[in-house]
Write an enzyme that holds these catalytic residues in place. Structure first.
Site, mmCIF file in Angstrom:
data_model
loop_
_atom_site.group_PDB
_atom_site.id
_atom_site.type_symbol
_atom_site.label_atom_id
_atom_site.label_comp_id
_atom_site.label_asym_id
_atom_site.label_seq_id
_atom_site.Cartn_x
_atom_site.Cartn_y
_atom_site.Cartn_z
ATOM 1 N N ARG A 6 21.472 1.451 -27.867
ATOM 2 C CA ARG A 6 21.120 2.864 -27.693
ATOM 3 C C ARG A 6 19.719 3.049 -27.137
ATOM 4 N NH1 ARG A 6 22.907 5.557 -32.653
ATOM 5 N NH2 ARG A 6 21.207 7.021 -32.355
ATOM 6 N N THR A 7 18.754 2.280 -27.652
ATOM 7 C CA THR A 7 17.381 2.421 -27.153
ATOM 8 C C THR A 7 17.282 1.903 -25.716
ATOM 9 O OG1 THR A 7 16.563 2.150 -29.399
ATOM 10 C CG2 THR A 7 14.964 1.887 -27.626
ATOM 11 N N LYS B 240 16.554 -20.040 -24.781
ATOM 12 C CA LYS B 240 16.399 -21.497 -24.668
ATOM 13 C C LYS B 240 14.970 -21.913 -24.979
ATOM 14 C CE LYS B 240 20.070 -21.732 -21.184
ATOM 15 N NZ LYS B 240 20.060 -20.628 -20.212
ATOM 16 N N ARG C 89 11.325 -4.523 -26.739
ATOM 17 C CA ARG C 89 11.833 -4.422 -28.120
ATOM 18 C C ARG C 89 11.806 -5.833 -28.684
ATOM 19 N NH1 ARG C 89 15.490 -1.733 -31.991
ATOM 20 N NH2 ARG C 89 15.002 0.114 -30.794
ATOM 21 N N HIS D 20 7.431 2.290 -33.448
ATOM 22 C CA HIS D 20 8.438 2.664 -32.457
ATOM 23 C C HIS D 20 7.977 4.019 -31.909
ATOM 24 C CE1 HIS D 20 12.003 3.025 -30.251
ATOM 25 N NE2 HIS D 20 12.918 3.062 -31.189
#
Ligand SMILES: [Zn+2]
Lengths: 307, 434
Positions: free
Chosen positions: A56-57, A84, A106, A134
């Protein structure tokens, strides 16, 4: 505006108000238009660097950048060189070399956007870091409150739930304080950080006492698994003491609103009839998120009058 | 063997004298000494101290030679004014057998820059389950007297009790990394106002203090010798004061970084400031300085913890805890203790040489003794310090293989000009001789 948006404290009152006003202008400009697109960031590149799954973000930022005509690269940590073992720094330098103008990040580690900001020349926008902040969520929440109630100054906001682990709570505490709102945190003592006494907020353990005095009730997501670490005895007890259900909603003032950053645990912190009520701004918050993120990207990349 | 005539040095910052070093000992101390055969070291204006002794370093060999080796760590130590360093057991393989401690000890001897004194693990593999062969390590060529699971806490109280009892047989000491693991799961920094704001999981002071409280009671009960590593909180100082008042055989150390830095450093999320135990508050820093001044805390120990770049140039939570300390330890003590008048030079020598040597049982080893006073007849372990010199720390210029100095860019007082280990220079003109 500063070059980066890493935390609510990066915005003073003037900056924060500018973001909200710009979001409002964008909403007005796009209202009723068939093609919801502005040419502002044509030729600029925005990278969505997501180390945590948050569809959603990511979609919200992607839509925001695309509506400003920016090129958007989605760089998911899953299945890429990052999984990796490539370091955050190497990834940052790679994106830098590709000519990214802004990185929306994020990350599960608090402070990761701050580290990133030291390694790149472009702007960094924090889209949620660990249990830290946030900031665009807080901006969209403030925007939503202002649209619904017409003001922020003096508005009484109760933030209810797992404050300890909530980046949404930290950003909202900072931004709402900057904008003149009065914040009360409501949670069991185990879900408030040691040190909360230094925050510019009131603290209560009693939701029923706070609700009648609130203009805004912001419910935070609470993970039922927290009970395994003894933050509360059971989901049922949590819900009984801190969940917002219909009887509790009934004591709210007439124009009071109920917010939730999503995703919700219906039946845990919020009852379905509350989430779906007219007081609820939950769907509105999603739409406002795109406008506010457009404003942030526009101000950081294109429209900074002091740059 | 070179004979050195050190002229005009001020032992313990007191009146200037000459010192003649010959055959590994301080042959003479006095005014106007001369010796035709001697190499003269002009020490005008310099303070002479006994060679420093560190109870707590991580030299990373065997296992992480990319971060540090016994040789590079020894060089950093000599440049910091040390003549003996204890090397912690959390290597790979763990120093939990006579074989591994003897290997570390031999590497130290080969490097020949400081006495490298291996610390033996308390429990097999540092796992906190059963005792390692402490007696075998004590009886080995490495002559281990300090035992520690440092990095991990011996959190099982029954096991800790047995360790404190068992080491009495060879006059050993259990050096505890005091951290109740159930209270520090996922902990990233000191728990308080700043951790709340930064969204980093808190490491509560009580997690250290609870273990210290328990351990001083156990040590008192069984009559064993307890040493508390890297004390970091005001509450710990209080507990130690109480225990010492009751006659418990407990000693304690504080690191240079806990004497100088606070949790404010975490604001940048730069993991160079991530360390375990974490940097605490200003009030804790002041309590630690006072505790060191009044002797409640016996010693300064560096907890020198080199880390490869990739283990530090990352997100805070992913980074390993620990910071370099050997080359700046004395400077930090000068700044935090000497200059404010909390300790004089004799006090500095006591906390950085005599007492740590006594705790490690290094003071009664004849010609190989450490921590002895600056006097004729004593082993010639000494350091010459220029207290007036100030310089800005440049991590790239350090002798360590790693660069994780929390003091980068910071101006600190004092410079080690020369270090002598049993009469041989390991550092001259501020440079390592090998
Ligand atoms: Zn330790």
């Amino acid at each position: 505006m500063k070059r980066h948006l890493l935390e609510a404290a990066d915005l003073d009152r003037g900056d924060a108000t500018l973001v909200l006003d710009t979001a409002a202008q964008i909403d007005t400009a796009l209202a009723g238009r068939e093609v919801k697109k502005l040419p502002t960031l044509r030729g600029r590149t925005v990278v969505n660097l997501f180390y945590e799954d948050s569809t959603r973000t990511r979609i919200s930022f992607e839509l925001a950048a695309k509506r400003l005509s920016a090129d958007v690269i989605n760089f998911s940590a899953k299945g890429s060189s990052v999984s990796k073992g490539e370091s955050l720094k190497d990834t940052a330098l790679t994106l830098e070399a590709m000519g990214s103008d802004a990185i929306v990040v994020r990350h599960s580690a608090s402070g990761a956007p701050h580290r990133l900001a030291r390694w790149v020349r472009g702007s960094v926008v924090n889209a949620g870091d660990g249990t830290h902040e946030h900031p665009t969520q807080a901006l969209l929440d403030a925007y939503t409150i202002r649209r619904r109630l017409g003001r922020l100054e003096g508005v009484r906001v109760a933030i209810v739930g797992d404050v300890l682990h909530s980046r949404v709570a930290r950003s909202n505490v900072g931004l709402l304080h900057t904008l003149g709102a009065e914040v009360t945190l409501v949670a069991p003592p185990t879900l408030l950080p040691v040190g909360v006494g230094s925050w510019p907020v009131s603290v209560s353990y009693d939701l029923d006492a706070v609700l009648p005095k609130s203009d805004v009730v912001m419910m935070l997501r609470v993970q039922a698994e927290r009970m395994n670490a003894s933050f509360f005895p059971s989901a049922r007890e949590y819900s009984r003491r801190y969940g917002l259900d219909a009887p509790r909603m009934a004591v709210l003032a007439d124009d009071a609103i109920v917010m939730h950053p999503g995703p919700m645990n219906r039946g845990m912190e919020i009852a379905a009839e509350v989430a779906d009520s007219v007081r609820s701004t939950i769907v509105e918050q999603v739409g406002n998120g795109v406008s506010v993120r457009m404003a942030v990207l526009y101000l950081l990349l294109g429209g900074n009058p002091t740059a | 063997m070179t004979t050195y005539l050190i002229t005009g040095a001020r032992p313990y910052g007191e009146a200037a004298v000459d010192l003649l070093l010959a055959d590994g000992r301080i042959a003479e101390v006095g005014a106007g000494l001369s010796s035709a055969a001697a190499e003269v070291v002009d020490a005008g204006g310099l303070v002479a101290l006994p060679g420093l002794v560190d109870l707590h370093t991580h030299l990373r060999e065997p296992g992480r030679e990319d971060a540090e080796t016994v040789e590079t760590g020894s060089r950093a130590a000599a440049l910091g004014g040390f003549t003996a360093v204890h090397a912690m057991a959390n290597t790979d393989p763990v120093a939990d057998t006579a074989g591994v401690v003897e290997q570390v000890w031999r590497l130290g001897t080969q490097a020949g820059l400081v006495d490298v004194v291996p610390v033996g693990a308390v429990t097999v593999g540092l796992r906190g389950e059963r005792l390692a062969e402490l007696g075998a390590m004590a009886d080995s060529a490495a002559r281990v007297r300090v035992f520690s699971d440092d990095g991990s806490c011996v959190s099982d109280p029954a096991l800790m009790r047995r360790a404190l009892e068992y080491v009495k047989a060879f006059d050993g000491v259990v050096a505890q990394h005091a951290e109740e693991p159930r209270l520090t799961a996922g902990a990233q920094m000191h728990e308080g106002d700043r951790s709340a704001r930064l969204g980093l999981t808190g490491w509560p002071a009580a997690a250290e203090e609870a273990i210290i409280a328990r351990d001083v009671l156990l040590a008192g009960h069984v009559g064993g010798r307890l040493h508390v590593c890297h004390v970091s909180t005001a509450g710990s100082v209080e507990l130690l004061r109480w225990a010492k008042g009751r006659g418990v055989q407990v000693t304690a150390e504080v690191t240079p970084h806990h004497l100088l830095l606070t949790d404010e450093c975490a604001e940048t999320y730069d993991p160079v400031f991530k360390v375990n135990p974490p940097l605490r508050t200003t009030a804790d820093v002041h309590a630690l300085r006072e505790g060191l001044a009044d002797g409640t805390i016996d010693a300064v120990a560096t907890d020198h913890a080199p880390h490869a770049v990739e283990d530090k140039e990352s997100e805070w939570a992913q980074a390993r805890p620990g910071m370099l300390g050997l080359q700046q330890a004395l400077s930090v003590v000068v700044q935090t203790m000497l200059e404010p008048g909390l300790l004089d030079w004799r006090g500095v020598a006591d906390r950085m040489s005599a007492r740590p040597a006594a705790i490690g049982r290094l003071a009664g080893l004849g010609a190989r003794s450490q921590g002895r006073p600056l006097a004729a007849g004593q082993p010639a372990n000494l350091v010459l310090v220029d207290p007036a010199h100030r310089s800005v720390v440049d991590p790239a210029a350090l002798a360590s293989r790693s660069r994780n100095s929390p003091y980068a860019g910071r101006e600190l007082p004092g410079r080690v000009v020369a270090t002598f280990l049993r009469g041989e220079a390991t550092v001259l003109d501020g440079k390592a001789v090998k």
